[in-house]
Design a protein around this motif. Structure first.
Motif, mmCIF file in Angstrom:
data_model
loop_
_atom_site.group_PDB
_atom_site.id
_atom_site.type_symbol
_atom_site.label_atom_id
_atom_site.label_comp_id
_atom_site.label_asym_id
_atom_site.label_seq_id
_atom_site.Cartn_x
_atom_site.Cartn_y
_atom_site.Cartn_z
ATOM 1 N N LYS A 160 -5.860 2.576 -10.451
ATOM 2 C CA LYS A 160 -6.546 1.292 -10.365
ATOM 3 C C LYS A 160 -5.591 0.097 -10.362
ATOM 4 N N ILE A 161 -4.319 0.354 -10.630
ATOM 5 C CA ILE A 161 -3.327 -0.725 -10.589
ATOM 6 C C ILE A 161 -3.017 -1.040 -9.130
ATOM 7 N N THR A 162 -3.259 -2.261 -8.726
ATOM 8 C CA THR A 162 -3.125 -2.619 -7.305
ATOM 9 C C THR A 162 -1.740 -3.138 -6.941
ATOM 10 N N ARG B 58 0.830 -1.205 0.000
ATOM 11 C CA ARG B 58 0.000 0.000 0.000
ATOM 12 C C ARG B 58 0.866 1.257 0.000
ATOM 13 N N LYS B 59 1.904 1.274 0.832
ATOM 14 C CA LYS B 59 2.789 2.437 0.901
ATOM 15 C C LYS B 59 3.539 2.631 -0.416
ATOM 16 N N SER B 60 3.919 1.549 -1.050
ATOM 17 C CA SER B 60 4.628 1.635 -2.325
ATOM 18 C C SER B 60 3.744 2.267 -3.392
ATOM 19 N N ARG B 61 2.501 1.805 -3.485
ATOM 20 C CA ARG B 61 1.564 2.358 -4.464
ATOM 21 C C ARG B 61 1.301 3.832 -4.198
ATOM 22 N N THR B 62 1.092 4.173 -2.949
ATOM 23 C CA THR B 62 0.808 5.562 -2.586
ATOM 24 C C THR B 62 1.973 6.469 -2.940
ATOM 25 N N ASP C 231 -2.627 14.962 -13.583
ATOM 26 C CA ASP C 231 -3.485 14.660 -14.732
ATOM 27 C C ASP C 231 -3.296 13.239 -15.252
ATOM 28 N N HIS C 232 -2.380 12.474 -14.642
ATOM 29 C CA HIS C 232 -2.178 11.081 -15.045
ATOM 30 C C HIS C 232 -2.618 10.087 -13.957
#
Length: 278
Positions: free
Chosen positions: A91-93, A71-75, A84-85
């Motif tokens: 949505k990539i988990t 979760r921290k990595s994605r954030t 704008d991207h």
């Protein structure tokens, strides 16, 4: 670590962004960088009676820690890309998949990289430092350009970089630039050291409107010893006593005599083009 700012991805700067992100995450939280690079292991899932896939609840402390790192990595990645991207990536988990998707989107293909390399070479050729920009900002812009060229596999030799930067200085630097360009060792001097040497003359260049001879005299003073002025004067056939008298009187005779001797000795030295003579 809290004082380190997260580097935001900008258009055309993916390679620099990727390097900075690696160092940033390696310094702040290395396990997060490992998750991005290697993945975090498959998520435990099952199929319910309706045929829908659902993620199984976490059971062990290790699983909970792994999910937290994911979760921290994605954030972290989402916070480092332009707003704008966000819709394309949120949505990539999987953090590893997100990293690859960002590379695919912003890294460019072979053709675009070739074009970027060509553009950077053109920017190098037309590079120029304006009077309003000044030495320091010109140095920073040129250093950034050299870094971009190196990243794109178009490294510039130390000699070419130093000579180009000296040629690109404003007209007020012309005397210092001319002397520095033929100074022994300048072609092997690292660019940062060249800049530091030029900084010594900056105050004299700014005051050159009232004393055109002071900049040229100072340009011959080496960083090792102020006595090198006498050596250079002798080498170019200018008497030491004459130069000191001229400096005290504030006249241009020393400059004129020195430049005359300099050009007279060019038959056995580096040839100067029309721009140098001007």
């Amino acid at each position: 670590m809290s004082t380190i700012k997260l580097y935001i991805l900008k258009k055309g700067e993916y390679d620099i962004w990727a390097m900075k992100m690696e160092h940033y995450l390696g310094h702040t939280d290395y396990p997060i960088w490992e998750v991005i690079q290697k993945g975090n292991g498959p998520v435990q899932v099952s199929t319910d009676k309706n045929g829908q896939i659902r993620v199984l609840p976490l059971k062990t402390a290790e699983e909970i820690l792994a999910r937290e790192r994911e979760r921290k990595s994605r954030t972290t990645l989402l916070m480092s890309i332009p707003e704008d991207h966000l819709a394309k990536f949120h949505k990539i988990t999987n953090a590893k998949e997100m990293w690859e998707a960002i590379k695919s989107r912003f890294g460019g293909n072979d053709e675009s990289k070739k074009m970027q390399k060509y553009i950077l070479k053109q920017q190098f050729e037309i590079f120029y430092v304006s009077n309003s920009e000044g030495l320091h900002k010109g140095y920073e812009r040129f250093q950034s350009l050299l870094s971009q060229l190196e990243i794109h596999g178009a490294c510039v030799s130390t000699k070419d970089a130093n000579q180009k930067f000296l040629r690109s200085l404003p007209a007020s630097w012309s005397q210092v630039s001319l002397i520095m360009r033929i100074k022994p060792g300048v072609d092997t001097l690292c660019f940062d050291d060249l800049y530091n040497n030029l900084r010594v003359f900056e105050s004299d260049v700014k005051g050159s409107t009232t004393s055109s001879s002071s900049t040229l005299n100072m340009a011959f003073v080496s960083s090792e010893s102020t006595s090198s002025t006498n050596d250079v004067s002798t080498a170019y056939g200018v008497s030491t006593s004459s130069s000191h008298n001229s400096q005290r009187e504030g006249s241009l005779s020393y400059t004129d005599e020195l430049m005359y001797s300099f050009f007279a000795n060019q038959s056995s030295g580096p040839q100067l083009d029309h721009k140098d003579l001007e």
